[in-house]
Design a protein around this motif. Structure first.
Motif, PDB file in Angstrom:
ATOM      1  N   MET A 124     -21.512 -17.576 -41.196  1.00 57.98           N
ATOM      2  CA  MET A 124     -21.183 -16.200 -41.569  1.00 57.98           C
ATOM      3  C   MET A 124     -20.594 -16.179 -42.977  1.00 57.98           C
ATOM      4  SD  MET A 124     -18.477 -13.541 -39.799  1.00 57.98           S
ATOM      5  CE  MET A 124     -19.353 -13.433 -38.250  1.00 57.98           C
ATOM      6  N   SER A 125     -21.152 -15.342 -43.849  1.00 53.96           N
ATOM      7  CA  SER A 125     -20.648 -15.242 -45.211  1.00 53.96           C
ATOM      8  C   SER A 125     -19.322 -14.496 -45.234  1.00 53.96           C
ATOM      9  CB  SER A 125     -21.665 -14.528 -46.102  1.00 53.96           C
ATOM     10  OG  SER A 125     -21.769 -13.175 -45.713  1.00 53.96           O
ATOM     11  N   PHE A 126     -18.606 -14.673 -46.331  1.00 53.20           N
ATOM     12  CA  PHE A 126     -17.310 -13.999 -46.469  1.00 53.20           C
ATOM     13  C   PHE A 126     -17.495 -12.483 -46.491  1.00 53.20           C
ATOM     14  CE2 PHE A 126     -13.553 -12.773 -49.149  1.00 53.20           C
ATOM     15  CZ  PHE A 126     -12.613 -13.026 -48.160  1.00 53.20           C
ATOM     16  N   LEU A 127     -18.601 -12.037 -47.071  1.00 55.98           N
ATOM     17  CA  LEU A 127     -18.897 -10.604 -47.109  1.00 55.98           C
ATOM     18  C   LEU A 127     -19.076 -10.051 -45.700  1.00 55.98           C
ATOM     19  CD1 LEU A 127     -19.443  -8.434 -49.336  1.00 55.98           C
ATOM     20  CD2 LEU A 127     -21.863  -8.879 -48.994  1.00 55.98           C
ATOM     21  N   THR A 128     -19.833 -10.779 -44.880  1.00 54.61           N
ATOM     22  CA  THR A 128     -20.049 -10.356 -43.495  1.00 54.61           C
ATOM     23  C   THR A 128     -18.745 -10.375 -42.711  1.00 54.61           C
ATOM     24  OG1 THR A 128     -22.295 -11.250 -43.592  1.00 54.61           O
ATOM     25  CG2 THR A 128     -21.383 -10.811 -41.409  1.00 54.61           C
ATOM     26  N   LEU A 129     -17.896 -11.370 -42.974  1.00 57.16           N
ATOM     27  CA  LEU A 129     -16.603 -11.460 -42.296  1.00 57.16           C
ATOM     28  C   LEU A 129     -15.735 -10.244 -42.605  1.00 57.16           C
ATOM     29  CD1 LEU A 129     -14.541 -13.035 -40.609  1.00 57.16           C
ATOM     30  CD2 LEU A 129     -13.835 -14.203 -42.714  1.00 57.16           C
ATOM     31  N   LEU A 130     -15.700  -9.834 -43.869  1.00 57.26           N
ATOM     32  CA  LEU A 130     -14.895  -8.672 -44.246  1.00 57.26           C
ATOM     33  C   LEU A 130     -15.416  -7.409 -43.564  1.00 57.26           C
ATOM     34  CD1 LEU A 130     -14.319  -9.283 -48.070  1.00 57.26           C
ATOM     35  CD2 LEU A 130     -12.655  -9.498 -46.219  1.00 57.26           C
ATOM     36  N   ARG A 131     -16.741  -7.270 -43.505  1.00 52.41           N
ATOM     37  CA  ARG A 131     -17.303  -6.110 -42.818  1.00 52.41           C
ATOM     38  C   ARG A 131     -16.934  -6.107 -41.335  1.00 52.41           C
ATOM     39  NH1 ARG A 131     -23.189  -6.942 -45.518  1.00 52.41           N
ATOM     40  NH2 ARG A 131     -22.858  -5.811 -47.487  1.00 52.41           N
ATOM     41  N   ALA A 132     -16.958  -7.277 -40.725  1.00 51.81           N
ATOM     42  CA  ALA A 132     -16.606  -7.378 -39.306  1.00 51.81           C
ATOM     43  C   ALA A 132     -15.136  -7.025 -39.085  1.00 51.81           C
ATOM     44  CB  ALA A 132     -16.902  -8.792 -38.803  1.00 51.81           C
ATOM     45  N   VAL A 133     -14.264  -7.476 -39.991  1.00 52.60           N
ATOM     46  CA  VAL A 133     -12.831  -7.147 -39.887  1.00 52.60           C
ATOM     47  C   VAL A 133     -12.628  -5.638 -40.003  1.00 52.60           C
ATOM     48  CG1 VAL A 133     -10.592  -7.380 -41.035  1.00 52.60           C
ATOM     49  CG2 VAL A 133     -12.037  -9.390 -40.703  1.00 52.60           C
ATOM     50  N   ILE A 134     -13.344  -5.009 -40.937  1.00 49.95           N
ATOM     51  CA  ILE A 134     -13.224  -3.560 -41.108  1.00 49.95           C
ATOM     52  C   ILE A 134     -13.667  -2.834 -39.847  1.00 49.95           C
ATOM     53  CG2 ILE A 134     -14.183  -1.580 -42.362  1.00 49.95           C
ATOM     54  CD1 ILE A 134     -14.251  -3.370 -44.860  1.00 49.95           C
ATOM     55  N   ALA A 135     -14.797  -3.253 -39.276  1.00 50.61           N
ATOM     56  CA  ALA A 135     -15.294  -2.597 -38.059  1.00 50.61           C
ATOM     57  C   ALA A 135     -14.331  -2.783 -36.895  1.00 50.61           C
ATOM     58  CB  ALA A 135     -16.673  -3.155 -37.705  1.00 50.61           C
ATOM     59  N   LEU A 136     -13.811  -4.000 -36.727  1.00 51.42           N
ATOM     60  CA  LEU A 136     -12.908  -4.279 -35.609  1.00 51.42           C
ATOM     61  C   LEU A 136     -11.607  -3.495 -35.755  1.00 51.42           C
ATOM     62  CD1 LEU A 136     -12.188  -5.853 -33.057  1.00 51.42           C
ATOM     63  CD2 LEU A 136     -11.402  -7.736 -34.527  1.00 51.42           C
ATOM     64  N   THR A 137     -11.027  -3.503 -36.940  1.00 54.18           N
ATOM     65  CA  THR A 137      -9.750  -2.797 -37.135  1.00 54.18           C
ATOM     66  C   THR A 137      -9.930  -1.285 -37.029  1.00 54.18           C
ATOM     67  OG1 THR A 137     -10.103  -2.959 -39.528  1.00 54.18           O
ATOM     68  CG2 THR A 137      -8.673  -4.607 -38.507  1.00 54.18           C
ATOM     69  N   ALA A 138     -11.105  -0.778 -37.407  1.00 52.62           N
ATOM     70  CA  ALA A 138     -11.355   0.657 -37.243  1.00 52.62           C
ATOM     71  C   ALA A 138     -11.366   1.020 -35.760  1.00 52.62           C
ATOM     72  CB  ALA A 138     -12.673   1.044 -37.905  1.00 52.62           C
ATOM     73  N   LEU A 139     -12.001   0.183 -34.936  1.00 50.12           N
ATOM     74  CA  LEU A 139     -12.017   0.432 -33.491  1.00 50.12           C
ATOM     75  C   LEU A 139     -10.613   0.358 -32.899  1.00 50.12           C
ATOM     76  CD1 LEU A 139     -15.218  -1.554 -32.443  1.00 50.12           C
ATOM     77  CD2 LEU A 139     -14.948   0.936 -32.558  1.00 50.12           C
ATOM     78  N   LEU A 140      -9.810  -0.604 -33.384  1.00 48.99           N
ATOM     79  CA  LEU A 140      -8.439  -0.735 -32.887  1.00 48.99           C
ATOM     80  C   LEU A 140      -7.561   0.427 -33.339  1.00 48.99           C
ATOM     81  CD1 LEU A 140      -7.787  -4.568 -33.436  1.00 48.99           C
ATOM     82  CD2 LEU A 140      -8.076  -3.362 -31.255  1.00 48.99           C
TER      83      LEU A 140
END
Length: 577
Positions: free
Chosen positions: A1-17
């Motif tokens: 997983m690229s760092f770019l993809t990781l940041l997008r995943a963090v944004i999506a997860l924290t938005a849901l939380l």
């Protein structure tokens, strides 16, 4: 997983939380119940003109459905004018009673026992006591006509027995006391009179104890010094009223529509009404107001202070904001990205300190969708998704009882329209900037492209000039005001700058413009995305209302934009024949 993809995943997860963190605010923002409150002073004036008792005139409003009345704390001078008290100068009384000891330059008053007891209890200034001819006089070395003289307890008892919602309006004075008895026990809510609250600035703690935990009202557009400090420990209601001089210029239905809008879209609970000069106009106004509230399904009743405890899940949004800042840094050529991201972070910390997360969400997320390598309307879709995610973070971090009441407005409203276009504009700068400048210098200018660019810049400038609610009236034409009224009656009215920006998106992304012109048009779209965050930064507007406003703007704007694309393509086909 690229760092770019990781940041997008963090944004999506924290938005849901972060989404559950919005629930306490949404539950507290349910519109109504509202109370119609008439200004008692105006009713009293009407009663004098009609030569009828105050309560008889007030009953006419009760018959219209107005269940609340505002009673002002009276000054001694006004009570003397009404004949309830006697106020004389010491010189005048000295001529009448030369041996009684009245002092020249002093002011003396007398009245019924209940009033004299209230005055002596409410004032801190020393008083001279004299008794002449069986009448007790009290004297003070200063003019006491403007001193607070309390309330008529018998009147308030009758009003309360008749079922009125009683609003009491005390005012600040340097010589007043702060005993609990200064506030009538019949008062259901407190609306302060004047430009500051009682006790401001040095005796707010005493004033808080005097109010006895009663709800206090925040008057939109009329800030009162010291209110926020009292609001930190007392329940607060939102109040809407219109200044008499402004109301005199409007028709009854126009005034009613403003009150309905305030209750429906800004959460006001006390609707403070003033009579029109003609009582028939007042009847029309109240009838239109009641009908509008009923159509909006807003109940009448005793207003409830809106309070809630912010959820600890809101701090997940801070992680998402920092991830978005990292995504922004990756959207520029090195080393510009990290420098820009760090500069934004330091600016936000310096500008708003602890609220830096909410400010960064409003500045960064409208720009993120334009920094990714996407084509066509996917650019608009990405920008819209990132902007709505930014809304979740902004609302989660910035929503607390003080901000939702409008007591602590979002600091940086104008920046939401200025910074995102700047961030996207910086992304257009190529790494080889020298050769880019040379190409730009030698670019063949076409008059048509210049015309389109000027139109885009004019729209951008207009959006910036008309930000907020205080835009110059000359910038809002009559036809737009009429269109606003029509849309407002039909739906939650979207912001026109968002409609324009979303309409420009298909024009910019689906037509074969030169790159420089396409990018210029996209800056107008960026302003629309920033306006989404701008809309939600007005925390006193309920979240659901802001959401419908944004979605309506998107739908109307895209429909208009696709229609314009069709028109432009047909015009080009006709021109090319």
């Amino acid at each position: 997983m690229s760092f770019l993809t990781l940041l997008r995943a963090v944004i999506a997860l924290t938005a849901l939380l972060s989404l559950p963190a919005l629930l306490p605010r949404v539950q507290a923002e349910h519109p109504g119940p509202v109370m119609l409150v008439v200004d008692g002073s105006d009713v009293e004036e009407e009663a004098r003109v009609a030569n009828v008792p105050f309560e008889e005139q007030l009953a006419k409003y009760r018959a219209l459905g107005v269940a609340g009345v505002a009673i002002y704390e009276r000054g001694l001078g006004s009570l003397a004018e009404q004949g309830t008290a006697i106020l004389k100068s010491g010189g005048e009384l000295g001529l009448l009673y030369p041996q009684a000891g009245f002092k020249s330059g002093w002011f003396y008053f007398s009245g019924p026992d209940w009033l004299l007891q209230q005055i002596r209890r409410n004032w801190t200034i020393p008083l001279q006591t004299l008794k002449v001819g069986g009448v007790s006089w009290y004297g003070a070395p200063v003019n006491v006509s403007g001193f607070p003289a309390g309330y008529d307890p018998a009147l308030l008892e009758r009003l309360k027995a008749e079922g009125y919602f009683v609003v009491y309006r005390p005012y600040n004075h340097p010589y007043r006391t702060y005993l609990p008895q200064a506030i009538p026990p019949q008062a259901d809510a407190i609306v302060f009179a004047g430009v500051d609250v009682p006790g401001n600035p040095k005796k707010l703690r005493e004033a808080q104890a005097m109010l006895g935990g009663r709800p206090i009202a925040w008057i939109e557009g009329t800030p009162q010094e010291g209110f926020s400090r009292l609001a930190a420990s007392l329940p607060v209601l939102r109040l809407f009223s219109i200044r008499p001089e402004w109301q005199a210029k409007l028709k009854p239905d126009e005034v009613a529509d403003k009150f309905v809008l305030a209750a429906r879209e800004r959460g006001h609970q006390l609707l403070y009404i003033r009579p029109f000069q003609d009582f028939a106009d007042t009847q029309e106004f109240v009838a239109r107001l009641k009908g509008g509230l009923e159509n909006a399904r807003i109940a009448f009743g005793t207003p409830i202070p809106r309070d809630f405890d912010p959820s600890p899940l809101r701090y997940a949004a801070l992680v998402g904001v920092l991830a978005g800042l990292g995504l922004l840094a990756l959207g520029y050529p090195r080393p510009f990205g990290p420098i820009i991201a760090l500069g934004l972070l330091l600016f936000a910390l310096a500008y708003v300190r602890g609220d830096f997360g909410a400010l960064l969400a409003a500045l960064v997320f409208p720009a993120l969708g334009f920094l990714e390598p996407r084509r066509g309307m996917a650019v608009w879709l990405a920008a819209a998704v990132y902007s709505l995610v930014g809304v979740v973070f902004l609302a989660a971090l910035g929503s607390d009882p003080q901000s939702v009441l409008g007591l602590t407005p979002f600091k940086g409203v104008s920046l939401t329209l200025l910074v995102p276009p700047l961030l996207v504009g910086l992304s257009y700068l190529p790494q080889d900037w020298k050769s880019a400048i040379a190409r730009l210098w030698g670019y063949p200018i076409k008059l048509g492209e210049v015309a389109v660019a000027l139109v885009g810049l004019a729209l951008l400038a207009l959006a910036l000039l008309r930000r907020g609610n205080e835009a110059a009236p000359s910038l809002v034409p009559d036809w737009e005001l009429q269109l606003r009224a029509i849309l407002q009656d039909a739906m939650v009215r979207p912001r026109f700058k968002e409609i324009f920006a979303h309409a420009v998106a298909p024009l910019a992304l689906l037509l074969p413009w030169p790159l420089w012109l396409r990018n210029s048009l996209l800056l107008v779209v960026v302003v629309g995305m920033g306006s989404i965050l701008n809309t939600f930064s007005h925390f006193h507007t309920p979240l659901t209302i802001s959401l419908f406003r944004v979605l309506n703007g998107m739908v109307i704007g895209l429909i208009l934009g696709f229609a314009l694309v069709w028109v432009v393509r047909r015009v080009w086909q006709w021109w090319s024949r």
